[in-house]
Scaffold this motif. Structure first.
Motif, PDB file in Angstrom:
ATOM      1  N   VAL A 127      11.377   4.040  -3.619  1.00 39.01           N
ATOM      2  CA  VAL A 127      11.455   5.468  -3.308  1.00 39.01           C
ATOM      3  C   VAL A 127      10.503   6.246  -4.189  1.00 39.01           C
ATOM      4  CG1 VAL A 127      12.973   7.459  -3.087  1.00 39.01           C
ATOM      5  CG2 VAL A 127      13.887   5.150  -2.778  1.00 39.01           C
TER       6      VAL A 127
ATOM      7  N   PHE B  51      11.184  -5.671   1.649  1.00 37.73           N
ATOM      8  CA  PHE B  51      11.550  -4.428   0.979  1.00 37.73           C
ATOM      9  C   PHE B  51      11.312  -3.268   1.926  1.00 37.73           C
ATOM     10  CE2 PHE B  51       7.276  -5.440  -0.466  1.00 37.73           C
ATOM     11  CZ  PHE B  51       6.581  -4.259  -0.307  1.00 37.73           C
ATOM     12  N   VAL B  52      11.718  -2.094   1.476  1.00 34.10           N
ATOM     13  CA  VAL B  52      11.709  -0.909   2.322  1.00 34.10           C
ATOM     14  C   VAL B  52      11.049   0.217   1.528  1.00 34.10           C
ATOM     15  CG1 VAL B  52      13.188   0.846   3.350  1.00 34.10           C
ATOM     16  CG2 VAL B  52      13.805  -1.567   3.574  1.00 34.10           C
ATOM     17  N   ILE B  53      10.095   0.886   2.142  1.00 36.42           N
ATOM     18  CA  ILE B  53       9.463   2.028   1.492  1.00 36.42           C
ATOM     19  C   ILE B  53      10.065   3.297   2.097  1.00 36.42           C
ATOM     20  CG2 ILE B  53       7.293   3.222   1.012  1.00 36.42           C
ATOM     21  CD1 ILE B  53       5.906   0.470   1.548  1.00 36.42           C
ATOM     22  N   VAL B  54      10.707   4.092   1.266  1.00 40.17           N
ATOM     23  CA  VAL B  54      11.350   5.315   1.735  1.00 40.17           C
ATOM     24  C   VAL B  54      10.383   6.484   1.542  1.00 40.17           C
ATOM     25  CG1 VAL B  54      13.302   6.875   1.442  1.00 40.17           C
ATOM     26  CG2 VAL B  54      13.621   4.395   1.129  1.00 40.17           C
ATOM     27  N   ILE B  55      10.024   7.137   2.642  1.00 37.55           N
ATOM     28  CA  ILE B  55       9.164   8.319   2.574  1.00 37.55           C
ATOM     29  C   ILE B  55      10.071   9.540   2.611  1.00 37.55           C
ATOM     30  CG2 ILE B  55       7.209   9.532   3.618  1.00 37.55           C
ATOM     31  CD1 ILE B  55       6.475   6.674   2.889  1.00 37.55           C
ATOM     32  N   PRO B  56      10.216  10.255   1.495  1.00 37.08           N
ATOM     33  CA  PRO B  56      11.135  11.400   1.477  1.00 37.08           C
ATOM     34  C   PRO B  56      10.485  12.622   2.115  1.00 37.08           C
ATOM     35  CG  PRO B  56      10.616  10.571  -0.745  1.00 37.08           C
ATOM     36  CD  PRO B  56       9.591  10.041   0.193  1.00 37.08           C
ATOM     37  N   GLU B  57      11.331  13.585   2.413  1.00 44.63           N
ATOM     38  CA  GLU B  57      10.818  14.853   2.967  1.00 44.63           C
ATOM     39  C   GLU B  57       9.953  15.582   1.955  1.00 44.63           C
ATOM     40  OE1 GLU B  57      13.887  17.448   4.318  1.00 44.63           O
ATOM     41  OE2 GLU B  57      14.186  16.296   6.178  1.00 44.63           O
TER      42      GLU B  57
ATOM     43  N   PHE C 213      14.850  -1.086  -2.113  1.00 44.64           N
ATOM     44  CA  PHE C 213      14.211   0.140  -1.640  1.00 44.64           C
ATOM     45  C   PHE C 213      13.206   0.635  -2.681  1.00 44.64           C
ATOM     46  CE2 PHE C 213      18.348  -0.116   0.259  1.00 44.64           C
ATOM     47  CZ  PHE C 213      18.161   0.311   1.561  1.00 44.64           C
TER      48      PHE C 213
ATOM     49  N   ILE D 131      23.400  -1.917   2.522  1.00 46.37           N
ATOM     50  CA  ILE D 131      22.494  -1.162   3.395  1.00 46.37           C
ATOM     51  C   ILE D 131      21.383  -2.072   3.922  1.00 46.37           C
ATOM     52  CG2 ILE D 131      20.963   0.821   3.596  1.00 46.37           C
ATOM     53  CD1 ILE D 131      22.507   2.220   1.410  1.00 46.37           C
TER      54      ILE D 131
ATOM     55  N   ILE E  68       9.328  -3.415   5.441  1.00 46.55           N
ATOM     56  CA  ILE E  68       8.406  -4.548   5.287  1.00 46.55           C
ATOM     57  C   ILE E  68       9.209  -5.825   5.462  1.00 46.55           C
ATOM     58  CG2 ILE E  68       6.681  -5.640   3.791  1.00 46.55           C
ATOM     59  CD1 ILE E  68       5.994  -2.735   4.337  1.00 46.55           C
TER      60      ILE E  68
ATOM     61  N   PHE F  39      15.575   0.877  -5.802  1.00 41.16           N
ATOM     62  CA  PHE F  39      17.023   0.984  -5.600  1.00 41.16           C
ATOM     63  C   PHE F  39      17.479  -0.297  -4.917  1.00 41.16           C
ATOM     64  CE2 PHE F  39      15.774   5.357  -6.010  1.00 41.16           C
ATOM     65  CZ  PHE F  39      16.852   5.983  -6.607  1.00 41.16           C
ATOM     66  N   CYS F  40      18.649  -0.784  -5.309  1.00 42.75           N
ATOM     67  CA  CYS F  40      19.196  -1.964  -4.649  1.00 42.75           C
ATOM     68  C   CYS F  40      20.511  -1.594  -3.989  1.00 42.75           C
ATOM     69  CB  CYS F  40      19.445  -3.090  -5.658  1.00 42.75           C
ATOM     70  SG  CYS F  40      17.915  -3.896  -6.159  1.00 42.75           S
ATOM     71  N   ASP F  41      20.737  -2.106  -2.794  1.00 41.84           N
ATOM     72  CA  ASP F  41      22.020  -1.955  -2.119  1.00 41.84           C
ATOM     73  C   ASP F  41      22.069  -2.979  -0.987  1.00 41.84           C
ATOM     74  OD1 ASP F  41      24.180  -1.162  -0.405  1.00 41.84           O
ATOM     75  OD2 ASP F  41      24.181   0.779  -1.431  1.00 41.84           O
TER      76      ASP F  41
ATOM     77  N   ASN G 119       9.307   9.456  -6.020  1.00 38.79           N
ATOM     78  CA  ASN G 119       9.931  10.640  -6.603  1.00 38.79           C
ATOM     79  C   ASN G 119       9.061  11.077  -7.773  1.00 38.79           C
ATOM     80  OD1 ASN G 119      12.120  12.247  -6.134  1.00 38.79           O
ATOM     81  ND2 ASN G 119      13.627  10.658  -6.597  1.00 38.79           N
TER      82      ASN G 119
ATOM     83  N   ARG H 110      17.802  11.621  -2.008  1.00 34.61           N
ATOM     84  CA  ARG H 110      16.757  12.449  -1.388  1.00 34.61           C
ATOM     85  C   ARG H 110      16.903  12.410   0.119  1.00 34.61           C
ATOM     86  NH1 ARG H 110      11.007  12.995  -3.804  1.00 34.61           N
ATOM     87  NH2 ARG H 110      11.316  14.665  -2.306  1.00 34.61           N
ATOM     88  N   LYS H 111      16.444  13.482   0.767  1.00 37.93           N
ATOM     89  CA  LYS H 111      16.368  13.488   2.217  1.00 37.93           C
ATOM     90  C   LYS H 111      15.242  12.551   2.645  1.00 37.93           C
ATOM     91  CE  LYS H 111      19.456  16.287   3.981  1.00 37.93           C
ATOM     92  NZ  LYS H 111      20.415  15.815   5.021  1.00 37.93           N
ATOM     93  N   VAL H 112      15.504  11.769   3.680  1.00 44.14           N
ATOM     94  CA  VAL H 112      14.542  10.781   4.146  1.00 44.14           C
ATOM     95  C   VAL H 112      13.754  11.335   5.329  1.00 44.14           C
ATOM     96  CG1 VAL H 112      14.334   8.553   5.313  1.00 44.14           C
ATOM     97  CG2 VAL H 112      15.898   8.814   3.377  1.00 44.14           C
ATOM     98  N   ARG H 113      12.408  11.238   5.270  1.00 45.48           N
ATOM     99  CA  ARG H 113      11.601  11.611   6.426  1.00 45.48           C
ATOM    100  C   ARG H 113      11.466  10.415   7.356  1.00 45.48           C
ATOM    101  NH1 ARG H 113       6.281  14.276   4.769  1.00 45.48           N
ATOM    102  NH2 ARG H 113       5.459  12.181   4.860  1.00 45.48           N
ATOM    103  N   PHE H 114      11.027   9.315   6.818  1.00 47.08           N
ATOM    104  CA  PHE H 114      11.138   8.039   7.531  1.00 47.08           C
ATOM    105  C   PHE H 114      11.047   6.899   6.541  1.00 47.08           C
ATOM    106  CE2 PHE H 114       6.707   9.328   7.888  1.00 47.08           C
ATOM    107  CZ  PHE H 114       5.991   8.182   7.573  1.00 47.08           C
ATOM    108  N   VAL H 115      11.247   5.706   7.067  1.00 42.35           N
ATOM    109  CA  VAL H 115      11.368   4.523   6.233  1.00 42.35           C
ATOM    110  C   VAL H 115      10.465   3.443   6.828  1.00 42.35           C
ATOM    111  CG1 VAL H 115      12.932   2.649   5.645  1.00 42.35           C
ATOM    112  CG2 VAL H 115      13.730   5.011   5.484  1.00 42.35           C
ATOM    113  N   ILE H 116       9.660   2.817   5.985  1.00 38.99           N
ATOM    114  CA  ILE H 116       8.820   1.712   6.456  1.00 38.99           C
ATOM    115  C   ILE H 116       9.474   0.412   6.004  1.00 38.99           C
ATOM    116  CG2 ILE H 116       6.537   0.653   6.394  1.00 38.99           C
ATOM    117  CD1 ILE H 116       5.474   3.475   5.581  1.00 38.99           C
TER     118      ILE H 116
ATOM    119  N   THR I 297       0.844  -1.186   0.000  1.00 37.40           N
ATOM    120  CA  THR I 297       0.000   0.000   0.000  1.00 37.40           C
ATOM    121  C   THR I 297       0.879   1.234   0.000  1.00 37.40           C
ATOM    122  OG1 THR I 297      -1.635  -1.199   1.300  1.00 37.40           O
ATOM    123  CG2 THR I 297      -1.847   1.185   1.225  1.00 37.40           C
TER     124      THR I 297
END
Lengths: 124, 124
Positions: free
Chosen positions: A91, A118-124, A89, A104, B122, A99-101, A93, B114-120, A74
């Motif tokens: 992200v 996986f990881v959902i990155v919420i940017p500023e 990741f 990290i 999963i 993104f793969c790493d 935008n 990008r600047k990260v606000r937070f990360v979810i 979601t």
DNA sequence: GTATCTGCAAACCATTTGCATAGAT
DNA sequence: ATCTATGCAAATGGTTTGCAGATAC
């Protein structure tokens, strides 16, 4: 590659290869990587198969998820397709990009004590 | 601390300190850190103020978000409260827990640009 | 006194489900 | 022939909104 795997998997559990399923598989290959929402998937499927119903789309996405062929997550109040089954990741935008790493990801797993899907990155 | 900031902020924009708002602020201090969904916040508020409506809760959460006092994110088809305004990880483990690690956050920011606000996160 | 706030209730909208008909094997 | 799949249409459920009466200042 994924297309072949999807067809083999469906056959292997004795489910039917309907035209709707075959087209859905094609469409997922075509736009799945862009993490479309369900409406966007339906629109693309209907370019090839205009009578496709949302219900059938939905049922089959749940099926594919159950078979481990895709994942769903979601974002922004909508369900989105995840075709990348390796830790990575997502992200946002303007669109959602992968993104793969592994380094990290490994550090996150050590930090939180769980394997990461996986990881959902919420940017500023 | 956050409570004081919330009250000052509301005053500073000439909005009214209604009993409902004051109790919501208290409740957010009490359980906000656990990332409750809106129904859970409402239930807790109603322990102190039984006639609180969902509508008022909702309006005020949107207001608090607009004032930068809280954040909101979607997880598991529900809106959840984010009180931690510093970059961090939200990890689901039965409940959603916060992890902080500025080094990993910095690496993610470098990786994705990008600047990260937070990360979810999963998990598998 | 007045501009804001509350709470009821209805609308919204993305799913989710039930079921009669159609179709793959 | 049989069991599964499709698609219509209705239900669900978490938000989101409109508005008349109530309230903080």
């Amino acid at each position: 590659m994924w297309e072949k795997k999807a067809i083999e998997t469906i056959k292997s559990v004795n489910l039917k290869l309907t035209p709707q399923r075959l087209i859905l598989i094609e469409v997922l290959c075509e736009i799945g990587i862009k993490h479309p929402n369900l409406r966007e998937v339906l629109e693309k499927v209907r370019e090839y198969f205009p009578t496709m119903s949302f219900s059938t789309l939905y049922t089959n996405l749940m099926l594919f998820k159950g078979l481990g062929l895709i994942d769903l997550f979601t974002f922004g109040d909508e369900t989105r397709i995840e075709m990348n089954m390796k830790p990575h990741f997502n992200v946002y935008n303007g669109e959602i990009r992968d993104f793969c790493d592994n380094e990290i990801i490994k550090r996150i797993e050590e930090k939180v004590g769980r394997k990461v899907r996986f990881v959902i990155v919420i940017p500023e």
